[in-house]
Design an enzyme around this catalytic site. Sequence first.
Site, mmCIF file in Angstrom:
data_model
loop_
_atom_site.group_PDB
_atom_site.id
_atom_site.type_symbol
_atom_site.label_atom_id
_atom_site.label_comp_id
_atom_site.label_asym_id
_atom_site.label_seq_id
_atom_site.Cartn_x
_atom_site.Cartn_y
_atom_site.Cartn_z
ATOM 1 N N ARG A 239 38.120 43.522 30.404
ATOM 2 C CA ARG A 239 38.442 42.102 30.563
ATOM 3 C C ARG A 239 37.165 41.289 30.420
ATOM 4 O O ARG A 239 36.133 41.629 30.990
ATOM 5 C CB ARG A 239 39.051 41.869 31.940
ATOM 6 N N ARG B 290 44.056 33.116 47.913
ATOM 7 C CA ARG B 290 43.900 34.545 48.231
ATOM 8 C C ARG B 290 42.687 34.823 49.112
ATOM 9 O O ARG B 290 42.537 35.917 49.646
ATOM 10 C CB ARG B 290 43.864 35.387 46.951
ATOM 11 N N CYS C 202 48.111 45.023 36.345
ATOM 12 C CA CYS C 202 46.817 45.519 36.827
ATOM 13 C C CYS C 202 46.420 44.916 38.166
ATOM 14 O O CYS C 202 45.370 45.220 38.702
ATOM 15 C CB CYS C 202 45.725 45.312 35.788
ATOM 16 N N ASN D 154 47.468 39.522 41.680
ATOM 17 C CA ASN D 154 46.677 38.910 42.759
ATOM 18 C C ASN D 154 46.615 37.399 42.574
ATOM 19 O O ASN D 154 46.885 36.632 43.492
ATOM 20 C CB ASN D 154 45.254 39.475 42.782
ATOM 21 N N HIS E 109 38.375 40.003 46.557
ATOM 22 C CA HIS E 109 37.708 41.015 45.737
ATOM 23 C C HIS E 109 36.980 42.048 46.575
ATOM 24 O O HIS E 109 36.787 43.179 46.147
ATOM 25 C CB HIS E 109 36.787 40.337 44.715
ATOM 26 N N ARG F 288 36.665 45.165 35.173
ATOM 27 C CA ARG F 288 36.292 43.787 35.549
ATOM 28 C C ARG F 288 34.835 43.577 35.140
ATOM 29 O O ARG F 288 33.913 43.805 35.920
ATOM 30 C CB ARG F 288 36.450 43.586 37.058
ATOM 31 N N GLU G 146 48.484 35.798 34.757
ATOM 32 C CA GLU G 146 48.130 35.620 36.163
ATOM 33 C C GLU G 146 48.262 34.171 36.611
ATOM 34 O O GLU G 146 47.860 33.808 37.707
ATOM 35 C CB GLU G 146 46.741 36.189 36.462
HETATM 36 C C1 PEP Z 1 44.635 39.706 39.370
HETATM 37 O O1 PEP Z 1 44.446 38.497 39.509
HETATM 38 O O2 PEP Z 1 45.676 40.301 39.733
HETATM 39 C C2 PEP Z 1 43.601 40.551 38.736
HETATM 40 C C3 PEP Z 1 43.831 41.800 38.406
HETATM 41 O O3 PEP Z 1 42.374 39.991 38.541
HETATM 42 P P1 PEP Z 1 41.310 39.754 39.736
HETATM 43 O O4 PEP Z 1 41.871 40.424 40.971
HETATM 44 O O5 PEP Z 1 40.025 40.322 39.306
HETATM 45 O O6 PEP Z 1 41.312 38.269 39.846
HETATM 46 MG MG MG Z 2 42.786 37.527 38.528
#
Ligand code: PEP
Ligand code: MG
Length: 544
Positions: free
Chosen positions: A332, A465, A502, A454, A188, A296, A431
């Site tokens: 979200r 990640r 997204c 992501n 993030h 977010r 996701e």
């Molecule tokens: C994702 O997981 O791709 C997403 C957009 O949400 P975040 O990156 O905030 O987990």
């Molecule tokens: Mg996510």
Amino acid sequence: MTTLKGKGVYGAIALGRITVFKRKEASVKRVRIDDINAEKARLEAAKEKAVSQLQKIYDKALREIGEANAQIFEIHMMMMEDEDYNDSISGIIETQSVNAEYAVAVTADNFAEMFASMDDAYMQARSADVRDISNRIISCLSEADGENEVSDEKVIICADDLAPSETVQLDKDRVLAFVTAFGSSNSHTAILARNMNIPAVIGVGEELLKTVKNGELAAVDGYTGEIFIDPDENTKTRLENKRTEDEDKKRLLQELKGKENVTLDGKKIDIFANIGSTDNIGAVLANDAGGIGLFRSEFLYLESSDYPTEEQQFAAYKKVLESMAGKKVIIRTLDIGADKQADYFDLPEEENPALGYRAIRICLTRPEIFKTQLRALYRASAYGDLGIMFPMITSVPELERIIELCREVREQLTAEGIEISDRVELGIMIETPAAAIISDKLAPMADFFSVGTNDLTQYTLACDRQNAAVEQFVDPHHEAILRLIEMSAKNAHEHGAWIGICGELAADTSLTETFLRMGIDELSVSPSFVLKVRDAVRQCDLSK
Ligand code: PEP
Ligand code: MG
């Protein structure tokens, strides 16, 4: 000149001085002191500093977000002068012969508890404020000891790693670039850097903090991931030229403002923007995004020292909807947990946080938090075109429960005579592999899907990640991920839902044509990538 290399996660150039990020000590230590008068003088100096910081923040807020929103900082200044609060701090220093930090922390705990136990909602909310002002005084006390030097110059922040909550609290106007020893490109912090248009290099390794010193001159190339410490004249000139070229390219893209997102053979899609705060709305409008595809909302919680109230959330959501003047805004719901932690949630330590208690799992098991957010969202819906999106969905019963809770909240608000829109779309993030695989079952229950690449990448490829060590095993174009997106698109359309992306992959222009061929209806990217993606869409020819 010393050269270090990491991974560039936002392409831009920065030249400036380094500030090594010091993490504030989480807990305040109790230290015995001998000179009570000196300790009180130290406290007074820190308070003066805190008031002058607040005055600056108030002036900035007044200019940028208006008087009503700036007022809170005026209240903070007044609270610092409160007699009972100050008597309590001096009393503790005098009677216990202890350091000022400890006296402020104890007073903060006592006052916060007292406010929290009051019946009046306004007074209860002051509990977070008293903690906030106390933390500011404590941090000024440690700065007064010469730790974190504050300067008005813009700086390159070097850190071991930065948590999302630490990144959002940095004064963005003072950051030229982020460089971290650890971290990964889908973390993030990397996403926030992209949202803020700040050059960022991550994963430089342990030598970063062994090499850099406060105040040293450095150049950061966010394209190549290089950091040049004490750069020579040649390097400076080369990077300055690169910066000018970069600005020229960005200027060329500006010509695409006001143009459609249409392929050469006439297919149109939506290009929306991702934001983490109402502060990003300016960038969304400046880059001509057609809407907001991902707000977010958890950053409202991360920026706060206690649960944001319904009123605070309502004000933020209303502001986004009003500023977007009728364009689609997808908010979200709370996606906290894993790397996004706020102390007041009191979340348990977990062995595998990414596979743990996060996002919708918290909302469904702590419905009072979820309902407060849903009430604020539905109340704000009267001010624009709102879509509500739910993160981390893995099953049909979860979505059934969410829809049920939304219905309850709508009915409650209507019974209270509060106006809400009857056009609010409900969507889910795709996701997790589970959501993609059962997308045929989820699609009939949702108005839209938005693919979070992501998390979808981390869960599909089993690569955390946050973990830089496994980044070499992450292929963002892996066939498994693309097949899951394609499958979700097909299932969405078969059941009358639309589908967007997204996650960060939405801005990867080498995939724009692939996404369009899958039938993706919307791409939501960091504001600064909107025009780049528009450019890519306008060069696609799907008839070939
Ligand atoms: C994702 O997981 O791709 C997403 C957009 O949400 P975040 O990156 O905030 O987990
Ligand atoms: Mg996510």
